[in-house]
Design a protein around this motif. Structure first.
Motif, PDB file in Angstrom:
ATOM      1  N   ILE A  73     -31.785  81.436 -53.555  1.00  0.00           N
ATOM      2  CA  ILE A  73     -32.665  80.561 -52.776  1.00  0.00           C
ATOM      3  C   ILE A  73     -33.942  80.259 -53.568  1.00  0.00           C
ATOM      4  CG2 ILE A  73     -34.121  80.443 -50.711  1.00  0.00           C
ATOM      5  CD1 ILE A  73     -31.932  82.062 -49.267  1.00  0.00           C
ATOM      6  N   GLY A  74     -34.527  81.300 -54.188  1.00  0.00           N
ATOM      7  CA  GLY A  74     -35.722  81.090 -54.998  1.00  0.00           C
ATOM      8  C   GLY A  74     -35.483  80.120 -56.128  1.00  0.00           C
ATOM      9  N   ALA A  75     -34.358  80.268 -56.803  1.00  0.00           N
ATOM     10  CA  ALA A  75     -34.034  79.371 -57.912  1.00  0.00           C
ATOM     11  C   ALA A  75     -33.851  77.936 -57.424  1.00  0.00           C
ATOM     12  CB  ALA A  75     -32.770  79.854 -58.619  1.00  0.00           C
ATOM     13  N   SER A  76     -33.256  77.775 -56.249  1.00  0.00           N
ATOM     14  CA  SER A  76     -33.029  76.426 -55.724  1.00  0.00           C
ATOM     15  C   SER A  76     -34.336  75.709 -55.386  1.00  0.00           C
ATOM     16  CB  SER A  76     -32.136  76.486 -54.481  1.00  0.00           C
ATOM     17  OG  SER A  76     -32.826  77.038 -53.371  1.00  0.00           O
ATOM     18  N   HIS A  77     -35.396  76.481 -55.151  1.00  0.00           N
ATOM     19  CA  HIS A  77     -36.714  75.905 -54.858  1.00  0.00           C
ATOM     20  C   HIS A  77     -37.646  75.933 -56.075  1.00  0.00           C
ATOM     21  CE1 HIS A  77     -36.282  75.332 -50.493  1.00  0.00           C
ATOM     22  NE2 HIS A  77     -35.567  76.448 -50.489  1.00  0.00           N
ATOM     23  N   ASN A  78     -37.089  76.296 -57.244  1.00  0.00           N
ATOM     24  CA  ASN A  78     -37.873  76.360 -58.486  1.00  0.00           C
ATOM     25  C   ASN A  78     -39.057  77.328 -58.375  1.00  0.00           C
ATOM     26  OD1 ASN A  78     -36.318  74.391 -59.945  1.00  0.00           O
ATOM     27  ND2 ASN A  78     -37.299  72.807 -58.699  1.00  0.00           N
ATOM     28  N   LEU A  79     -38.824  78.438 -57.719  1.00  0.00           N
ATOM     29  CA  LEU A  79     -39.872  79.451 -57.547  1.00  0.00           C
ATOM     30  C   LEU A  79     -39.706  80.579 -58.552  1.00  0.00           C
ATOM     31  CD1 LEU A  79     -39.804  79.747 -53.644  1.00  0.00           C
ATOM     32  CD2 LEU A  79     -41.577  78.636 -55.026  1.00  0.00           C
ATOM     33  N   THR A  96     -48.719  68.472 -47.979  1.00  0.00           N
ATOM     34  CA  THR A  96     -47.450  68.101 -47.341  1.00  0.00           C
ATOM     35  C   THR A  96     -46.272  68.722 -48.076  1.00  0.00           C
ATOM     36  OG1 THR A  96     -48.416  66.014 -46.628  1.00  0.00           O
ATOM     37  CG2 THR A  96     -46.015  66.170 -46.600  1.00  0.00           C
ATOM     38  N   SER A  97     -46.310  68.686 -49.416  1.00  0.00           N
ATOM     39  CA  SER A  97     -45.230  69.254 -50.226  1.00  0.00           C
ATOM     40  C   SER A  97     -45.114  70.753 -49.993  1.00  0.00           C
ATOM     41  CB  SER A  97     -45.469  68.966 -51.710  1.00  0.00           C
ATOM     42  OG  SER A  97     -45.483  67.570 -51.954  1.00  0.00           O
ATOM     43  N   SER A  98     -46.258  71.450 -49.929  1.00  0.00           N
ATOM     44  CA  SER A  98     -46.258  72.883 -49.695  1.00  0.00           C
ATOM     45  C   SER A  98     -45.673  73.202 -48.322  1.00  0.00           C
ATOM     46  CB  SER A  98     -47.681  73.439 -49.799  1.00  0.00           C
ATOM     47  OG  SER A  98     -48.193  73.257 -51.103  1.00  0.00           O
ATOM     48  N   PHE A  99     -46.025  72.381 -47.329  1.00  0.00           N
ATOM     49  CA  PHE A  99     -45.516  72.605 -45.970  1.00  0.00           C
ATOM     50  C   PHE A  99     -44.004  72.424 -45.931  1.00  0.00           C
ATOM     51  CE2 PHE A  99     -44.247  70.924 -41.824  1.00  0.00           C
ATOM     52  CZ  PHE A  99     -44.687  71.945 -40.999  1.00  0.00           C
ATOM     53  N   ILE A 100     -43.528  71.384 -46.611  1.00  0.00           N
ATOM     54  CA  ILE A 100     -42.082  71.136 -46.644  1.00  0.00           C
ATOM     55  C   ILE A 100     -41.362  72.274 -47.349  1.00  0.00           C
ATOM     56  CG2 ILE A 100     -40.293  69.618 -47.581  1.00  0.00           C
ATOM     57  CD1 ILE A 100     -42.261  67.287 -47.172  1.00  0.00           C
ATOM     58  N   LEU A 101     -41.917  72.748 -48.476  1.00  0.00           N
ATOM     59  CA  LEU A 101     -41.321  73.858 -49.209  1.00  0.00           C
ATOM     60  C   LEU A 101     -41.222  75.090 -48.319  1.00  0.00           C
ATOM     61  CD1 LEU A 101     -40.365  75.448 -51.691  1.00  0.00           C
ATOM     62  CD2 LEU A 101     -42.767  75.757 -52.319  1.00  0.00           C
ATOM     63  N   ALA A 102     -42.336  75.455 -47.649  1.00  0.00           N
ATOM     64  CA  ALA A 102     -42.337  76.639 -46.799  1.00  0.00           C
ATOM     65  C   ALA A 102     -41.341  76.490 -45.660  1.00  0.00           C
ATOM     66  CB  ALA A 102     -43.740  76.891 -46.265  1.00  0.00           C
ATOM     67  N   SER A 103     -41.278  75.292 -45.088  1.00  0.00           N
ATOM     68  CA  SER A 103     -40.362  75.051 -43.978  1.00  0.00           C
ATOM     69  C   SER A 103     -38.914  75.179 -44.417  1.00  0.00           C
ATOM     70  CB  SER A 103     -40.616  73.662 -43.398  1.00  0.00           C
ATOM     71  OG  SER A 103     -39.734  73.390 -42.330  1.00  0.00           O
ATOM     72  N   ASP A 104     -38.577  74.580 -45.556  1.00  0.00           N
ATOM     73  CA  ASP A 104     -37.210  74.661 -46.075  1.00  0.00           C
ATOM     74  C   ASP A 104     -36.864  76.091 -46.475  1.00  0.00           C
ATOM     75  OD1 ASP A 104     -36.962  71.980 -45.678  1.00  0.00           O
ATOM     76  OD2 ASP A 104     -37.141  71.412 -47.799  1.00  0.00           O
ATOM     77  N   LEU A 105     -37.810  76.767 -47.107  1.00  0.00           N
ATOM     78  CA  LEU A 105     -37.578  78.139 -47.541  1.00  0.00           C
ATOM     79  C   LEU A 105     -37.354  79.048 -46.336  1.00  0.00           C
ATOM     80  CD1 LEU A 105     -37.500  80.140 -49.912  1.00  0.00           C
ATOM     81  CD2 LEU A 105     -39.987  80.379 -49.707  1.00  0.00           C
ATOM     82  N   ARG A 106     -38.172  78.884 -45.316  1.00  0.00           N
ATOM     83  CA  ARG A 106     -38.017  79.690 -44.109  1.00  0.00           C
ATOM     84  C   ARG A 106     -36.631  79.462 -43.491  1.00  0.00           C
ATOM     85  NH1 ARG A 106     -41.966  81.847 -40.453  1.00  0.00           N
ATOM     86  NH2 ARG A 106     -43.642  80.667 -41.486  1.00  0.00           N
ATOM     87  N   ALA A 107     -36.214  78.211 -43.448  1.00  0.00           N
ATOM     88  CA  ALA A 107     -34.909  77.884 -42.874  1.00  0.00           C
ATOM     89  C   ALA A 107     -33.772  78.500 -43.691  1.00  0.00           C
ATOM     90  CB  ALA A 107     -34.743  76.364 -42.797  1.00  0.00           C
ATOM     91  N   ASN A 108     -33.874  78.434 -45.021  1.00  0.00           N
ATOM     92  CA  ASN A 108     -32.833  79.014 -45.887  1.00  0.00           C
ATOM     93  C   ASN A 108     -32.720  80.523 -45.688  1.00  0.00           C
ATOM     94  OD1 ASN A 108     -33.622  76.792 -48.670  1.00  0.00           O
ATOM     95  ND2 ASN A 108     -32.236  76.484 -46.941  1.00  0.00           N
ATOM     96  N   LEU A 109     -33.857  81.197 -45.609  1.00  0.00           N
ATOM     97  CA  LEU A 109     -33.855  82.644 -45.433  1.00  0.00           C
ATOM     98  C   LEU A 109     -33.337  83.022 -44.046  1.00  0.00           C
ATOM     99  CD1 LEU A 109     -37.302  83.398 -47.104  1.00  0.00           C
ATOM    100  CD2 LEU A 109     -35.068  84.058 -48.005  1.00  0.00           C
TER     101      LEU A 109
END
Length: 412
Positions: free
Chosen positions: A76-82, A15-28
């Protein structure tokens, strides 16, 4: 109960991975930056490593079109701790262009592909999405050239940042004129026990002068060596050594499954006769029976006319301005396809050991970062030499949160 907890943790992670990908996709998407995510049609090919020993899964691969896009991606990467990894040509031997591990945000720079040449000033601005085939072609069309390798698909990013050197570098030793650039390649031979020995390169001058230069060398070779000399322009020579084409747009790059190491021999302490004999004996015996397809490339870096060693040792981050030869020891799996045989690691490691174990215990040899090896234990000193401490200080200053982190990269 324990099984229930493990299942719950698994569901939470998904679930966490899905949320991360969804938020990241939206930010980009909000910044109009193209990207490829797991499950997208382009993801499998976009995330494939040049060296198929490695198979990493980035959280996404993004495609900036401008430097401003790159800046936004990093935020964006930094905001997601990537962890963020840059990919220019993608030729890292250990897939550091994919971050060197799972879960990195890969910044593919291929859309940053402009090249502008100012012939009057003798300068060129080359964006980091260009590959060497593109660079050589555009510069040649403007009557210019830079030293670079023979593989058209190598990116300018890794080449420039890691101090790429090649047969076109103006470096020579003793009596060899600076108009000759050459590399020695040893390869696994035939069933008769032959070891192939090839000297290839370019000569920019009178053909008759080349014959007189090479004759003393050829007289020391076995009877009737095969020679091939073609006349042409500089760019024709670059094209020939690249396999006949500098076009990197019409077809994808080929891949390999391999393991490689390197040795940079110090000019003040060359390989001993004992080490040379041990090395050649190892190739003739162990190399002949290896189930890999291998070659050893020996490039001349030093000598009295070396343009590489003429640069002050502290002028750049390149830490080996005192080397004589650089060895690349490279073995591919049969057919270049996975898996890489376990015995192949032992063969390549043994080739290096045949030299090092027959040299002084404090022999100050180095290794070449563009032939990066994920199994090298003392990589900090071998790749960077005395410069590692300064590089750490720069890392702490400009990347204090370790956003750019990958194997054999500078650590804080």
């Amino acid at each position: 109960m324990r099984g229930f907890k493990l299942k719950a943790l698994g569901i939470l992670a998904i679930t966490s991975s899905f949320i991360l990908a969804s938020d990241l996709r939206a930010n980009l998407a909000a910044s109009a930056i193209g990207a490829s995510f797991p499950g997208d049609a382009s993801y499998t090919s976009s995330s494939a490593a040049y060296n198929e020993r490695f198979s990493f899964k980035p959280v996404a691969i993004v495609y900036p079109k401008t430097p401003q896009d790159v800046s936004e991606i990093i935020k964006i990467g930094a905001s997601h701790n990537l962890k963020v990894a840059a990919r220019s040509g993608g030729h890292s031997y250990i897939a550091n262009g994919l971050g060197g591990r799972n879960g990195s945000l890969v910044v593919d720079l291929k859309k940053l592909s402009r090249i502008s040449v100012n012939s009057a000033q003798g300068t060129a601005v080359i964006e980091t999405g260009n590959r060497l085939g593109d660079v050589a072609t555009v510069l040649a069309n403007n009557g210019k050239a830079i030293p670079h390798g023979t593989c058209a698909y190598v990116g300018i990013g890794g080449h420039a940042a890691a101090r790429g050197i090649s047969a076109f570098q103006k470096f020579v030793q003793t009596d060899i004129p600076s108009k000759l650039g050459a590399e020695i390649v040893l390869g696994k031979g035939s069933t008769s026990g032959t070891v192939y020995f090839a000297l290839s390169g370019g000569w920019y001058g009178n053909p008759q002068d080349l014959n007189s230069i090479l004759s003393p060398f050829l007289r020391q070779m076995p009877p009737k060596p095969s020679t091939s000399i073609k006349r042409g322009s500089y760019i024709a020579g670059v094209t020939e050594l690249a396999g006949g084409s500098l076009d990197t747009r019409s077809a994808p790059d080929s891949r390999d499954t391999f393991y490689a190491k390197s040795i940079m021999t110090p000019a003040k302490s060359p390989m001993s006769e004992t080490a040379i004999q041990a090395f050649t004996r190892y190739l003739a015996v162990t190399g002949f029976s290896s189930n890999t397809e291998w070659f050893i490339e020996i490039a001349l870096y030093g000598g009295k006319n070396s343009a590489i060693n003429a640069v002050a040792s502290d002028a750049t981050a390149f830490g080996h301005r005192n080397s004589l030869f650089t060895f690349q020891l490279y073995a591919s799996s049969p057919g270049s396809r996975p898996p890489f045989p376990q015995s192949g690691f032992g063969f390549v490691d043994g080739a290096v050991n045949s030299i090092v174990s027959n040299s002084p215990s404090d022999w100050p040899y180095g290794a070449y970062i563009n032939y990066v090896d994920d199994r090298l234990v003392d990589w900090k000193s071998r790749y960077y030499g005395v410069h590692y401490g300064r590089l750490q200080a720069l890392k702490a200053k400009y990347d204090p949160h370790n956003l750019f982190d990958f194997p054999t990269g500078i650590t804080k």
